[in-house]
Scaffold this active site. Structure first.
Site, PDB file in Angstrom:
ATOM      1  N   THR A 154       1.061   4.224   8.220  1.00 16.33           N
ATOM      2  CA  THR A 154       0.457   3.944   6.912  1.00 16.33           C
ATOM      3  C   THR A 154       0.888   2.599   6.311  1.00 16.33           C
ATOM      4  O   THR A 154       0.214   2.078   5.427  1.00 16.33           O
ATOM      5  CB  THR A 154       0.795   5.065   5.900  1.00 16.33           C
ATOM      6  OG1 THR A 154       2.209   5.146   5.748  1.00 16.33           O
ATOM      7  CG2 THR A 154       0.226   6.394   6.346  1.00 16.33           C
ATOM      8  N   ASP A 155       2.023   2.055   6.789  1.00 11.87           N
ATOM      9  CA  ASP A 155       2.567   0.862   6.121  1.00 11.87           C
ATOM     10  C   ASP A 155       1.617  -0.329   6.143  1.00 11.87           C
ATOM     11  O   ASP A 155       1.504  -1.062   5.154  1.00 11.87           O
ATOM     12  CB  ASP A 155       3.902   0.454   6.763  1.00 11.87           C
ATOM     13  CG  ASP A 155       5.013   1.455   6.461  1.00 11.87           C
ATOM     14  OD1 ASP A 155       4.808   2.325   5.598  1.00 11.87           O
ATOM     15  OD2 ASP A 155       6.081   1.358   7.094  1.00 11.87           O
ATOM     16  N   LYS A 184      -2.037   0.947  -0.037  1.00 11.93           N
ATOM     17  CA  LYS A 184      -0.981   1.955  -0.168  1.00 11.93           C
ATOM     18  C   LYS A 184      -0.276   1.730  -1.492  1.00 11.93           C
ATOM     19  O   LYS A 184       0.192   0.628  -1.771  1.00 11.93           O
ATOM     20  CB  LYS A 184      -0.004   1.834   1.005  1.00 11.93           C
ATOM     21  CG  LYS A 184       1.027   2.929   1.066  1.00 11.93           C
ATOM     22  CD  LYS A 184       1.873   2.858   2.339  1.00 11.93           C
ATOM     23  CE  LYS A 184       2.841   4.019   2.396  1.00 11.93           C
ATOM     24  NZ  LYS A 184       3.645   4.039   3.641  1.00 11.93           N
ATOM     25  N   THR A 236       3.675   7.355  11.665  1.00 10.43           N
ATOM     26  CA  THR A 236       4.273   8.636  11.283  1.00 10.43           C
ATOM     27  C   THR A 236       3.400   9.811  11.711  1.00 10.43           C
ATOM     28  O   THR A 236       3.910  10.894  12.004  1.00 10.43           O
ATOM     29  CB  THR A 236       4.505   8.655   9.755  1.00 10.43           C
ATOM     30  OG1 THR A 236       5.481   7.659   9.449  1.00 10.43           O
ATOM     31  CG2 THR A 236       4.994   9.990   9.256  1.00 10.43           C
ATOM     32  N   GLU A 264      -6.215 -20.638 -15.805  1.00  8.02           N
ATOM     33  CA  GLU A 264      -4.949 -21.313 -16.146  1.00  8.02           C
ATOM     34  C   GLU A 264      -4.576 -22.364 -15.101  1.00  8.02           C
ATOM     35  O   GLU A 264      -3.730 -23.215 -15.349  1.00  8.02           O
ATOM     36  CB  GLU A 264      -3.827 -20.278 -16.250  1.00  8.02           C
ATOM     37  CG  GLU A 264      -3.763 -19.560 -17.585  1.00  8.02           C
ATOM     38  CD  GLU A 264      -2.470 -18.784 -17.715  1.00  8.02           C
ATOM     39  OE1 GLU A 264      -1.516 -19.304 -18.321  1.00  8.02           O
ATOM     40  OE2 GLU A 264      -2.412 -17.649 -17.183  1.00  8.02           O
ATOM     41  N   TYR A 307      13.068  10.538  10.910  1.00 11.05           N
ATOM     42  CA  TYR A 307      12.153  10.741  12.024  1.00 11.05           C
ATOM     43  C   TYR A 307      11.834   9.403  12.653  1.00 11.05           C
ATOM     44  O   TYR A 307      12.120   8.345  12.093  1.00 11.05           O
ATOM     45  CB  TYR A 307      10.860  11.419  11.560  1.00 11.05           C
ATOM     46  CG  TYR A 307      10.024  10.548  10.662  1.00 11.05           C
ATOM     47  CD1 TYR A 307      10.239  10.499   9.297  1.00 11.05           C
ATOM     48  CD2 TYR A 307       9.023   9.746  11.203  1.00 11.05           C
ATOM     49  CE1 TYR A 307       9.486   9.676   8.480  1.00 11.05           C
ATOM     50  CE2 TYR A 307       8.259   8.920  10.387  1.00 11.05           C
ATOM     51  CZ  TYR A 307       8.499   8.889   9.032  1.00 11.05           C
ATOM     52  OH  TYR A 307       7.759   8.072   8.226  1.00 11.05           O
TER      53      TYR A 307
HETATM   54  N1  ASP Z   1       6.645   3.295   8.975  1.00  9.09           N
HETATM   55  C1  ASP Z   1       5.547   4.189   9.234  1.00  9.09           C
HETATM   56  C2  ASP Z   1       4.399   3.381   9.828  1.00  9.09           C
HETATM   57  O1  ASP Z   1       3.730   2.685   9.137  1.00  9.09           O
HETATM   58  C3  ASP Z   1       5.154   4.886   8.013  1.00  9.09           C
HETATM   59  C4  ASP Z   1       3.946   5.787   8.147  1.00  9.09           C
HETATM   60  O2  ASP Z   1       3.239   5.840   9.115  1.00  9.09           O
HETATM   61  O3  ASP Z   1       3.683   6.514   7.155  1.00  9.09           O
HETATM   62  O4  ASP Z   1       4.193   3.462  10.981  1.00  9.09           O
END
Ligand code: ASP
Length: 374
Positions: free
Chosen positions: A136-137, A209, A57, A329, A70
């Site tokens: 970010t994923d 995340k 992103t 456990e 996007y």
């Molecule tokens: N789907 C995107 C990615 O991980 C989300 C992001 O970058 O925030 O590339």
């Protein structure tokens, strides 16, 4: 890691950015960061930062057909770097394109290309620090993978953004600025791979995340950030860099890690997902268990049978914080299981893959690697 000369060249761009050239800021990014906060520095003394762009992103652009929609990975690393005012005062920057993908598509091939390029840059003393732009994923998985395979104490910083470059109040420029700040700072050495987003510096082992859409999403549930950074206040690390050397693992030849599946535990759980993983050739299974890495009797029995066949079984948890503890456990000693300690399922998977690739076949040895930090 063996010495790598087989760098991917297909989409790579390698252009030294001309510091004297006026910045080509994207309209929506200009003014995003106050250049006045940058420390004045002479070109000769600037650290050399290699920016490796992978997409995400942070390189995303709005889809003109839909409000809010996007596409990831539309802008190159060069364009990203040139669009942030003041970066040229922090470092001498070189940008290379490793991939242009959303990190939901992150894969072993890109991981190996990143690891080999970083090691090469360090071995040949081409850079004083690395910044990786990333979605970010799966950012936390890439950070953890690299932390376990890249040797050396120079800073490696991974950065992303929650909003695309074309969003009102995009967070990418600020995050990238702060990532370069950290990578260029000698105090960042010896801390392994770090994630820098939203003014926080977080360690590769802990960072995760935690929110689907908010810019306040990356956190380290068990130990908190290792430091803070902002353009005005500079960098504040919460502790000295650890004095010990990180353990790193050899990359296997080729471009693929062994198959390790994550099986998610839930109420009314049966053995089908475990049998499925085995029938698809899993060499290891990570249980995203309930609570302290637990699961139903049916699932645990199936995992015990799998362990008897030599499949590595690692108990992690679907719970966001805490540790998975041996023999509470679940009788790990009897069943031949390993516990992931603080590693969430997606990071436990990466470590299991690296250990299997290194030839580890005994659960006790795998357990030592998971426990090594303590
Ligand atoms: N789907 C995107 C990615 O991980 C989300 C992001 O970058 O925030 O590339």
């Amino acid at each position: 890691m063996t010495k790598h000369t087989d760098r991917p060249t297909s989409r790579r761009q390698n252009r030294t950015l001309m510091l004297s050239v006026p910045l080509v800021a994207f309209a929506l990014w200009s003014g995003g960061i106050g250049v006045q906060a940058a420390e004045p520095a002479t070109t000769g003394s600037l650290p050399r930062i290699l920016v490796l762009a992978t997409g995400g992103t942070i390189a995303g652009q709005a889809d003109p057909r839909a409000t809010g929609a996007y596409k990831s990975g539309q802008i190159t690393g060069d364009q990203l770097v040139q669009s942030v005012p003041g970066l040229d005062k922090l470092a001498k920057l070189n940008a290379e394109q490793i991939s242009s993908i959303g990190s939901q598509d992150m894969n072993d091939k890109v991981w190996f290309a990143l690891a080999r390029r970083i090691q090469d840059a360090f071995d040949k003393n081409e850079a004083d620090g690395i910044v990786i732009t990333h979605g970010t994923d799966t950012l936390e998985e890439t950070a953890f993978f690299l932390d376990n395979v890249v040797r050396g104490d120079k800073p490696v910083v991974i950065v992303g953004s929650m909003r695309p470059a074309t969003a009102v109040s995009a967070d990418g420029p600020g995050n990238l600025y702060e990532a370069v700040q950290v990578a260029a700072d000698p105090r960042a050495r010896g801390r392994g791979v770090m994630a820098v987003l939203n003014d926080k510096i977080q360690g590769a082992r802990s960072v995760t995340k935690t929110n689907t859409t908010s810019i306040e999403t990356f956190n380290s549930p068990n130990d908190g950030p290792i430091g803070y950074v902002d353009t005005a206040g500079g960098i504040r690390f919460m502790a000295q860099a650890p004095g010990f050397k990180r353990t790193t693992y050899q990359l296997p030849p080729g471009e693929q890690l062994p198959r390790v599946e994550i099986v998610y535990s839930h109420a009314n759980m049966d053995a089908v997902p475990i049998e499925d993983a085995i029938s698809h050739g899993a060499k290891g299974i990570v249980l995203a268990g309930v609570g302290d890495g637990n699961s139903s009797k049916q699932a645990l029995d199936a995992l015990e049978q799998a362990a008897k066949k030599g499949i590595m079984i690692v108990r992690s948890t679907r719970v966001r914080s805490g540790f998975v503890t041996r023999n509470v456990e679940v009788d790990d000693d009897k069943n031949g299981f390993v516990v992931s300690e603080d590693l969430n399922p997606q990071k436990a998977r990466v470590l299991t893959q690296l250990l299997i690739a290194s030839g580890v076949t005994a659960p006790a040895e795998l357990q030592r690697a998971f426990t090594a930090t303590w």
